[in-house]
Scaffold this motif. Structure first.
Motif, PDB file in Angstrom:
ATOM      1  N   ALA A  52      -6.241  -3.385  -8.893  1.00 59.28           N
ATOM      2  CA  ALA A  52      -6.689  -3.920  -7.606  1.00 59.28           C
ATOM      3  C   ALA A  52      -7.630  -2.968  -6.876  1.00 59.28           C
ATOM      4  N   LEU A  53      -7.390  -1.664  -7.019  1.00 58.85           N
ATOM      5  CA  LEU A  53      -8.192  -0.681  -6.291  1.00 58.85           C
ATOM      6  C   LEU A  53      -9.313  -0.096  -7.134  1.00 58.85           C
ATOM      7  N   GLY A  54      -9.419  -0.544  -8.385  1.00 55.28           N
ATOM      8  CA  GLY A  54     -10.531  -0.129  -9.234  1.00 55.28           C
ATOM      9  C   GLY A  54     -10.463   1.301  -9.727  1.00 55.28           C
ATOM     10  N   THR A  59      -5.470   8.002 -12.287  1.00 53.69           N
ATOM     11  CA  THR A  59      -5.862   8.176 -10.880  1.00 53.69           C
ATOM     12  C   THR A  59      -4.871   7.493  -9.957  1.00 53.69           C
ATOM     13  N   ALA A  60      -4.403   6.314 -10.328  1.00 53.93           N
ATOM     14  CA  ALA A  60      -3.394   5.628  -9.515  1.00 53.93           C
ATOM     15  C   ALA A  60      -2.134   6.475  -9.389  1.00 53.93           C
ATOM     16  N   GLY A  61      -1.821   7.262 -10.429  1.00 58.35           N
ATOM     17  CA  GLY A  61      -0.666   8.150 -10.374  1.00 58.35           C
ATOM     18  C   GLY A  61      -0.767   9.208  -9.294  1.00 58.35           C
ATOM     19  N   LEU A  62      -1.993   9.454  -8.808  1.00 52.00           N
ATOM     20  CA  LEU A  62      -2.160  10.404  -7.709  1.00 52.00           C
ATOM     21  C   LEU A  62      -1.481   9.921  -6.427  1.00 52.00           C
ATOM     22  N   THR A  63      -1.201   8.631  -6.322  1.00 53.70           N
ATOM     23  CA  THR A  63      -0.472   8.155  -5.145  1.00 53.70           C
ATOM     24  C   THR A  63       0.911   8.792  -5.063  1.00 53.70           C
ATOM     25  N   LEU A  64       1.491   9.113  -6.216  1.00 58.18           N
ATOM     26  CA  LEU A  64       2.760   9.834  -6.247  1.00 58.18           C
ATOM     27  C   LEU A  64       2.536  11.323  -6.030  1.00 58.18           C
ATOM     28  N   THR A  65       1.490  11.865  -6.642  1.00 64.47           N
ATOM     29  CA  THR A  65       1.182  13.283  -6.493  1.00 64.47           C
ATOM     30  C   THR A  65       0.953  13.647  -5.027  1.00 64.47           C
ATOM     31  N   ILE A  66       0.163  12.851  -4.336  1.00 59.68           N
ATOM     32  CA  ILE A  66      -0.175  13.136  -2.935  1.00 59.68           C
ATOM     33  C   ILE A  66       1.078  13.125  -2.063  1.00 59.68           C
ATOM     34  N   THR A  67       1.912  12.119  -2.238  1.00 62.63           N
ATOM     35  CA  THR A  67       3.130  12.035  -1.436  1.00 62.63           C
ATOM     36  C   THR A  67       4.051  13.212  -1.713  1.00 62.63           C
ATOM     37  N   GLY A  68       4.230  13.550  -2.981  1.00 57.57           N
ATOM     38  CA  GLY A  68       5.080  14.684  -3.327  1.00 57.57           C
ATOM     39  C   GLY A  68       4.553  15.989  -2.775  1.00 57.57           C
ATOM     40  N   LEU A  69       3.227  16.186  -2.838  1.00 58.65           N
ATOM     41  CA  LEU A  69       2.634  17.423  -2.341  1.00 58.65           C
ATOM     42  C   LEU A  69       2.797  17.535  -0.828  1.00 58.65           C
ATOM     43  N   LEU A 103       3.286   0.146   5.341  1.00 55.67           N
ATOM     44  CA  LEU A 103       2.534  -1.044   5.748  1.00 55.67           C
ATOM     45  C   LEU A 103       1.035  -0.831   5.571  1.00 55.67           C
ATOM     46  N   LEU A 104       0.565   0.384   5.810  1.00 56.28           N
ATOM     47  CA  LEU A 104      -0.844   0.688   5.566  1.00 56.28           C
ATOM     48  C   LEU A 104      -1.166   0.596   4.080  1.00 56.28           C
ATOM     49  N   ALA A 105      -0.246   1.074   3.236  1.00 55.10           N
ATOM     50  CA  ALA A 105      -0.448   0.966   1.786  1.00 55.10           C
ATOM     51  C   ALA A 105      -0.529  -0.492   1.356  1.00 55.10           C
ATOM     52  N   ALA A 106       0.301  -1.339   1.955  1.00 56.49           N
ATOM     53  CA  ALA A 106       0.279  -2.758   1.603  1.00 56.49           C
ATOM     54  C   ALA A 106      -1.053  -3.401   1.952  1.00 56.49           C
ATOM     55  N   TRP A 107      -1.684  -2.930   3.000  1.00 54.97           N
ATOM     56  CA  TRP A 107      -2.959  -3.499   3.441  1.00 54.97           C
ATOM     57  C   TRP A 107      -4.167  -2.876   2.748  1.00 54.97           C
ATOM     58  N   SER A 108      -4.021  -1.673   2.211  1.00 58.41           N
ATOM     59  CA  SER A 108      -5.158  -0.844   1.783  1.00 58.41           C
ATOM     60  C   SER A 108      -6.196  -1.616   0.964  1.00 58.41           C
ATOM     61  N   PRO A 109      -7.450  -1.654   1.435  1.00 56.29           N
ATOM     62  CA  PRO A 109      -8.517  -2.349   0.717  1.00 56.29           C
ATOM     63  C   PRO A 109      -9.165  -1.491  -0.361  1.00 56.29           C
ATOM     64  N   ASN A 110      -8.932  -0.172  -0.315  1.00 55.09           N
ATOM     65  CA  ASN A 110      -9.522   0.738  -1.299  1.00 55.09           C
ATOM     66  C   ASN A 110      -8.615   1.940  -1.492  1.00 55.09           C
ATOM     67  N   PHE A 111      -8.970   2.780  -2.468  1.00 54.53           N
ATOM     68  CA  PHE A 111      -8.099   3.896  -2.824  1.00 54.53           C
ATOM     69  C   PHE A 111      -8.031   4.948  -1.716  1.00 54.53           C
ATOM     70  N   VAL A 113      -7.940   4.482   1.560  1.00 52.69           N
ATOM     71  CA  VAL A 113      -6.927   4.066   2.528  1.00 52.69           C
ATOM     72  C   VAL A 113      -5.529   4.244   1.940  1.00 52.69           C
ATOM     73  N   MET A 114      -5.385   3.952   0.661  1.00 52.17           N
ATOM     74  CA  MET A 114      -4.097   4.163   0.008  1.00 52.17           C
ATOM     75  C   MET A 114      -3.684   5.633   0.070  1.00 52.17           C
ATOM     76  N   VAL A 115      -4.629   6.541  -0.133  1.00 50.87           N
ATOM     77  CA  VAL A 115      -4.331   7.972  -0.049  1.00 50.87           C
ATOM     78  C   VAL A 115      -3.828   8.333   1.349  1.00 50.87           C
ATOM     79  N   ALA A 116      -4.508   7.839   2.387  1.00 54.17           N
ATOM     80  CA  ALA A 116      -4.082   8.114   3.763  1.00 54.17           C
ATOM     81  C   ALA A 116      -2.669   7.583   4.001  1.00 54.17           C
ATOM     82  N   ALA A 117      -2.385   6.398   3.483  1.00 54.22           N
ATOM     83  CA  ALA A 117      -1.055   5.817   3.642  1.00 54.22           C
ATOM     84  C   ALA A 117       0.007   6.680   2.977  1.00 54.22           C
TER      85      ALA A 117
END
Length: 401
Positions: A52-54, A59-69, A103-111, A113-117
């Motif tokens: 969905a985020l292209g 790279t999608a796995g970084l959503t876990l890396t960022i939160t853990g860090l 909720l921001l992650a659910a809305w995120s239109p791009n990667f 915004v997902m990182v910020a969430a």
């Protein structure tokens, strides 16, 4: 003596409640379940999130890396800062931050915004986890502190093994955005429960960062942190990519993934309580068994996991053993510093989440550049390293909690 006063987070006997604060304990366990579920949620959704985020699965796995860090940094840094405020208000504020992130992650239109969430999720998750560990002693009478603490920790363990399959099922039934939104709503419900069920919890002492960091000099604490680093890094190097592993190695269909992860989750809950029963008697022996079985199971998956049936068996054993990691390692740390529980817990949360971030990052690099089987070899090797450190390092004595 000054160091002991600086580190101590145990409530004086006179300040303990005369009778049950179990509704508050349940609310805090709900908070730990929600924060860890929020952290782990992307694991079962990497493929649809990446599509969905292209971005690639790595790279999608970084959503876990960022939160853990972020959780690794926020736990030891923000816990002393927020420790001067009423803990009920702090927990409610952090659950609001967590809800906003999901909720921001659910809305995120791009990667981006997902990182910020996921940064918001990391802030809420790290500090809630660290603060929650020391609250049982303030909510129930002294004789009930042990069981209450175990219940709070069970929220972490159950989320670690059930949060991923639950999110995967929601994603399959609807879509990945609904999964994030659902956990966001859950965080708001837990916020209300904390506000209603917790009594006022004013700060009892000021915890200083220097006092937290000095604990690392204890050989028992240092050994425990090393074991946490190796086990959790190895697990998340492999488990973050469990969906593509099952799809590519075992030939599991998208519809089977949720069921297989549920098998893993149920086994993990059993493992959590089995390890909790054993670690009080023998912290070293319990973690030796966990490390040995994890190393063998993860290492065998590329060789024996070519069918869905054998993959399911290996995944169940994996869940059974990893389900005991959080309770065993946190018990090790608390037993190593019994007069500095919140300080030890903030270190544990920092290292645990740093290891999650490292494992997801290294696993992503291996998956993209070497191949999906490589993440399993890496996970098995790091678990074998944890076996060596557990066997040779300094361990706390039994019965110290």
């Amino acid at each position: 003596m000054a160091q002991t006063e600086e580190w101590t987070d145990t409530a004086p006997e006179a300040k303990r409640p005369a009778a049950g604060g179990w509704p508050g304990v349940v609310a805090v366990a709900g908070a730990t379940f929600t924060v860890v579920t929020s952290e782990m949620l992307p694991v079962g959704l990497l493929t649809p999130v990446g599509d969905a985020l292209g971005v690639t699965e790595g790279t999608a796995g970084l959503t876990l890396t960022i939160t853990g860090l972020v959780g690794a940094v926020s736990a030891p840094l923000l816990t002393p800062v927020l420790g001067r405020f009423d803990r009920r208000r702090v927990l409610c504020l952090l659950m609001a931050v967590l809800a906003a992130g999901n909720l921001l992650a659910a809305w995120s239109p791009n990667f981006g915004v997902m990182v910020a969430a996921r940064v918001l999720v990391g802030i809420g998750m790290g500090v809630v986890w660290a603060i929650a560990a020391g609250l049982a002693v303030r909510l129930v009478p002294g004789r009930s502190v042990g069981p209450a603490t175990s219940l709070i920790f069970s929220g972490i363990a159950v989320a670690s093994v059930l949060g991923v399959p639950a999110g995967t099922y929601i994603g399959e039934l609807t879509d990945w955005r609904t999964a994030f939104a659902t956990v966001g709503v859950l965080a708001l419900l837990v916020l209300v429960a904390l506000a209603v069920l917790l009594p006022p919890l004013p700060a009892e002492q000021q915890l200083r960062l220097g006092g937290v960091l000095r604990l690392v000099g204890s050989p028992r604490v240092a050994t425990g942190l090393a074991v946490v680093t190796l086990l959790v890094t190895g697990h998340f190097a492999a488990y973050t990519y469990v969906r593509p592993v099952l799809e590519e190695i075992s030939g599991a269909s998208a519809g089977m993934i949720g069921t297989l992860l549920l098998v893993y989750g149920i086994a993990g809950v059993v493992g959590n309580f089995a390890a909790g029963a054993g670690v009080g008697r023998s912290p070293r022996g319990t973690l030796v068994v966990i490390s040995l079985v994890l190393a063998a199971t993860v290492g065998l998956l590329p060789l024996l996991g070519g069918s869905v049936l054998t993959a399911a068996v290996l995944l169940a054993v994996w869940g059974l053993t990893y389900g005991g990691v959080s309770v065993s390692t946190q018990t090790w740390l608390l037993a190593s510093a019994p007069q500095a529980r919140e300080a030890a817990s903030s270190l544990f949360v920092g290292v645990f989440n740093g290891a999650i971030a490292l494992g997801a990052l290294v696993g992503g690099l291996m998956a993209d550049r070497v191949g999906i089987e490589a993440v399993l070899w890496l996970g098995g090797a790091l678990a074998a390293g944890a076996l060596g450190v557990t066997a040779l390092g300094r361990a706390p004595g039994s019965g110290t909690l």
